[in-house]
Design a protein around this motif. Structure first.
Motif, mmCIF file in Angstrom:
data_model
loop_
_atom_site.group_PDB
_atom_site.id
_atom_site.type_symbol
_atom_site.label_atom_id
_atom_site.label_comp_id
_atom_site.label_asym_id
_atom_site.label_seq_id
_atom_site.Cartn_x
_atom_site.Cartn_y
_atom_site.Cartn_z
ATOM 1 N N MET A 241 0.827 -1.202 0.000
ATOM 2 C CA MET A 241 0.000 0.000 0.000
ATOM 3 C C MET A 241 0.865 1.257 0.000
ATOM 4 N N VAL A 242 1.875 1.269 0.844
ATOM 5 C CA VAL A 242 2.742 2.438 0.956
ATOM 6 C C VAL A 242 3.487 2.695 -0.358
ATOM 7 N N VAL A 243 4.032 1.632 -0.932
ATOM 8 C CA VAL A 243 4.825 1.796 -2.149
ATOM 9 C C VAL A 243 3.943 2.197 -3.334
ATOM 10 N N ILE A 244 2.793 1.582 -3.467
ATOM 11 C CA ILE A 244 1.897 1.926 -4.573
ATOM 12 C C ILE A 244 1.444 3.372 -4.467
ATOM 13 N N LEU A 245 1.127 3.825 -3.254
ATOM 14 C CA LEU A 245 0.758 5.233 -3.056
ATOM 15 C C LEU A 245 1.916 6.157 -3.436
ATOM 16 N N SER A 246 3.131 5.761 -3.075
ATOM 17 C CA SER A 246 4.313 6.571 -3.416
ATOM 18 C C SER A 246 4.463 6.701 -4.925
ATOM 19 N N ILE A 247 4.252 5.587 -5.636
ATOM 20 C CA ILE A 247 4.362 5.599 -7.099
ATOM 21 C C ILE A 247 3.296 6.499 -7.703
ATOM 22 N N ILE A 248 2.064 6.349 -7.224
ATOM 23 C CA ILE A 248 0.947 7.146 -7.757
ATOM 24 C C ILE A 248 1.208 8.632 -7.539
ATOM 25 N N TRP A 249 1.641 9.008 -6.347
ATOM 26 C CA TRP A 249 1.886 10.412 -6.043
ATOM 27 C C TRP A 249 3.020 10.969 -6.905
ATOM 28 N N THR A 250 4.086 10.189 -7.059
ATOM 29 C CA THR A 250 5.248 10.670 -7.823
ATOM 30 C C THR A 250 4.900 10.842 -9.306
ATOM 31 N N PRO A 269 8.695 3.610 -11.675
ATOM 32 C CA PRO A 269 7.832 2.763 -10.842
ATOM 33 C C PRO A 269 8.545 1.544 -10.281
ATOM 34 N N THR A 270 9.377 0.909 -11.118
ATOM 35 C CA THR A 270 10.140 -0.246 -10.637
ATOM 36 C C THR A 270 11.100 0.180 -9.531
ATOM 37 N N MET A 271 11.769 1.319 -9.736
ATOM 38 C CA MET A 271 12.670 1.853 -8.710
ATOM 39 C C MET A 271 11.925 2.069 -7.403
ATOM 40 N N MET A 272 10.776 2.713 -7.502
ATOM 41 C CA MET A 272 9.989 3.008 -6.317
ATOM 42 C C MET A 272 9.514 1.733 -5.634
#
Length: 757
Positions: A241-250, A269-272
């Motif tokens: 959840m945290v990582v997917i949210l980070s990707i979406i926001w970025t 996205p892969t990096m994130m």
């Protein structure tokens, strides 16, 4: 803190509400996300040669706005049905929007200048098959036609199409689609194309597809590793959840700022997914440890978790971001953007890790500690055994490390700096195959451009000395530099000389006497206002252009050729009459290599210096800085050695792995040092503190490293060779880094830190 404890539920809902609001806005923005690949973005910024190239385009024309079409006929090109189809294709292409001109073998003419004026006859009499034998004989005696419009084996012909200058992406895609449709409908045995428009479309289509492939592969691999590590549903979905949210926001931030995804940022996205997972794994691991140790109050367990790992995680945020931000030192804009936005994504991931994760962990049911204890026992048993072996074999490990470093430095010396126009595509790729075909049967598809100016400012490029010098230069370029399909003022003078001699191919040459050359220049003056000449010679005659095509032989060989060209010019007295300047899109891409080594070393040294300084200031010890740097510098040295050993070339795509890998790899050591400091502050002996650190932090370090390596390995599914190598090399570097941490960290602590107890 009492206020937070008392109102934690309200604060949790406020935090979740804010996150949902930002996420909703981000998802709305993602509707406008775009993909783009403009290879000119890879031109080095702030380079004087770029200014020369831009002036060249204003003075003459774009050197890369063309389409080459090669059409094969197994029975040979001198077949009436085949030539009729070529003629029909040429006529159809002339009607296509954004096509300026079409030069085809069926439209070429042979000119003879007589007393009654110029007489033009078709090079190929398409409707008179009985004349094909004489036509072909004349063609294959004309050196300027072979390799330009006709293949050496006589089974392929080439069409040269000029397109609108600075054509936009939408029209470029339409043009490619229309040309391909016309070619398919013509039912040729085989056709090939080479163009910037086709290249950009191919790259962009693949970027779009690989974006989703990388995302799905990363998702599945990380889910697998998280489940194996925590063996619980919540242990999987909380980090995700945290990582997917980070990707979406970025990605939403990039979209809002008008930044499309390109060949570099498509990796974001892969990096994130892999880098952003590290913080959550350390938080969850420490939280479970607190629960296992009897801290029944989950709020207190979370508070203790944040207190113990929060600062170390913040330091890893700095070191990881630094690895990416060091890419801002690059002269290549897409690499700068990649470094900037990935570092922003890492920062967003950190904020979410310490705001959302504590809230979620406090709300969800308490995990099953029986399963967690079994997992803990599994890790503790193996880590303790490894630590014991390391301490017993310190000298062997130290000696082995020194040997590996020496061998790596020897192999590093074998690394070549190189890049190609068709960068990243394997030899099996269809577009690469097309380029190889043009190189095998024609002059090639890589543009060659050169500007010549008179050394004597009072003269012009149509002076006798200047013409002779330029003719000698062209001969050298053809014979030694292997440039073909040459167009220049000299080629026009040769064509006039040929026309003056009844179109005889043997007269496609420049006379040796000055008087004859002067006569040719007088005839050339009649064409001064024609666009074809303006594209090769300025109106004032002060600048001449030599344009051609050559093989995509790589920047390494090009540098060697340029050096030989300089030697030739310096050794020939006649060449003193002109000054030359190599330019063009291909030259600008090659220029990147001049900055690669400097940028790589500067970025890496800057990262090492700042990381060392941060660790030294925090721990108030330069020895701690050495402990942080050595285990993470060694993987960089080893991977450099591996590149030299395997013949992997240093280019823009592979050069960035060093600073990125160093920044990521340093995270594990920072967590080791942070936990070691906490244990020593409790008054524990050095060996006991080292043991506690190794067992408690070791699992998180191994798990995050495996997740990181697995995530980067998904890039190996790419059809781009450069992306494949990036994923491979970073994965190997991370695995080597976790090994050096597990093997060298304990030894460096014992060797460098003296404990009173």
């Amino acid at each position: 803190m009492n206020f937070v404890r008392k109102h934690f539920k309200i604060l949790s809902y406020l935090s979740l509400g804010l996150v949902l609001l930002i996420t909703a806005f981000s998802i709305y923005e993602l509707r406008k996300i775009k993909f783009n690949y403009d290879f000119e973005k890879f031109f080095p910024v702030n380079d004087p040669d770029l200014d020369v190239y831009l002036d060249f385009r204003k003075t003459f024309e774009y050197d890369n706005e063309f389409v080459l079409i090669a059409v094969e006929n197994k029975k040979g090109v001198f077949q009436k049905s085949f030539l009729e189809k070529i003629e029909l294709l040429s006529d159809s292409l002339k009607l296509v929007p954004d096509i300026i001109s079409v030069t085809s073998p069926t439209t070429l003419q042979n000119t003879s200048i007589t007393a009654f004026g110029p007489i033009r006859t078709p090079l190929i009499h398409v409707d008179e098959s009985e004349r094909y034998k004489s036509d072909s004989a004349l063609i294959f005696q004309s050196e300027e036609l072979i390799g330009s419009f006709f293949s050496k084996d006589g089974k392929s012909i080439s069409l040269f199409i000029k397109t609108t200058q600075g054509i936009n992406k939408i029209n470029s895609d339409k043009l490619v689609a229309t040309i391909n449709r016309l070619l398919v409908n013509s039912n040729f045995d085989k056709f090939r194309t080479a163009s910037k428009a086709q290249g950009q479309k191919t790259y962009l289509d693949r970027l779009t597809g690989e974006f989703f492939i990388f995302f799905i592969c990363s998702f599945l691999l990380i889910v697998l590793f998280l489940y194996i590590s925590f063996r619980s549903f919540w242990g999987v979905w909380v980090p995700l959840m945290v990582v997917i949210l980070s990707i979406i926001w970025t990605l939403a931030l990039m979209t809002a700022l008008g930044k499309p995804l390109d060949i570099m940022t498509v990796l974001l996205p892969t990096m994130m997914f892999v880098v952003g997972m590290s913080d959550v794994v350390h938080i969850v691991t420490k939280y479970l440890e607190e629960l296992r140790e009897g801290n029944s109050n989950r709020f207190d367990a979370l508070l203790k978790t944040i207190k113990d790992v929060g600062f170390a995680t913040f330091i890893t945020l700095l070191t990881t971001s630094l690895g990416f931000l060091s890419l801002l030192n690059s002269h290549i804009l897409p690499i700068r953007d990649f470094g900037l936005y990935t570092s922003i994504g890492v920062f967003i991931g950190f904020i979410l890790s310490f705001t959302i994760v504590p809230v979620v962990l406090n709300v969800i049911p308490q995990p099953n500690l029986k399963l967690e204890n079994k997992s803990s026992q599994f890790w503790n048993k193996r880590l303790l055994k490894l630590l014991s072996w390391v301490l017993k074999n310190g000298k062997l490990i130290g000696f082995g490390t020194i040997v590996m470093v020496i061998l790596s430095f020897v192999a590093i010396g074998k690394i070549n700096i190189n890049n190609y126009m068709i960068e990243g595509l394997t030899t099996k790729d269809e577009m690469r195959q097309d380029f190889i075909f043009f190189e095998k049967h024609f002059a090639g598809a890589r543009p060659f451009e050169l500007i010549a100016t008179p050394s004597d400012t009072s003269s012009t490029m149509l002076g006798i000395k200047e013409i002779k010098a330029m003719n000698k230069l062209e001969t050298y370029l053809k014979d030694n530099y292997k440039v073909g399909f040459i167009l220049s003022p000299i080629s026009i003078l040769k064509e006039i000389n040929k026309a003056n001699n009844n179109g005889n191919p043997t007269y496609y040459t420049l006379p040796t006497d000055s008087e004859s050359i002067a006569d040719l220049t007088d005839q050339l003056a009649q064409f001064r206002k024609r666009k074809e000449l303006k594209n090769l010679l300025t109106t004032d005659g002060k600048q001449a252009r030599i344009s051609g095509k050559m093989h995509d032989i790589g920047s390494k060989i090009i540098r060697e050729q340029n050096q030989k060209l300089k030697i030739f010019i310096a050794s020939e007295p006649e060449m003193g009459a002109i000054n030359i300047q190599l330019t063009g899109a291909a030259v600008m891409l090659d220029k990147n290599n001049e900055y690669i080594v400097a940028n790589t070393l500067q970025g890496l040294l800057l990262s090492i210096l700042i990381v060392g300084l941060i660790i030294a200031l925090i721990h108030k010890s330069w020895k701690m800085a050495l402990i942080a740097i050595i285990p993470n510098l060694l993987p960089i040295i080893f991977i450099g050695g591996l590149m030299g050993l395997l013949g992997i070339e240093l280019k823009s795509s592979t050069s960035i792995i060093f600073t990125i890998a160093f920044g990521i790899a340093t995270d594990d050591t920072v967590h080791f040092l942070g936990r070691l400091k906490l244990e020593l502050l409790k008054g524990k002996s050095l060996l006991y503190a080292l043991k506690r650190t190794y067992l408690s932090t070791g699992k998180a370090v191994v798990v995050t490293s495996l997740i990181l390596a697995a995530g980067f390995m998904t890039l190996m599914t790419s059809g781009f060779e450069s992306t494949f190598l990036f994923g491979l090399l970073v994965s190997i570097t991370i695995l080597i880094a976790v090994l050096t941490d597990l093997l060298l960290f304990p030894l460096l602590v014992i060797w460098l830190i003296k404990n009173k107890k």
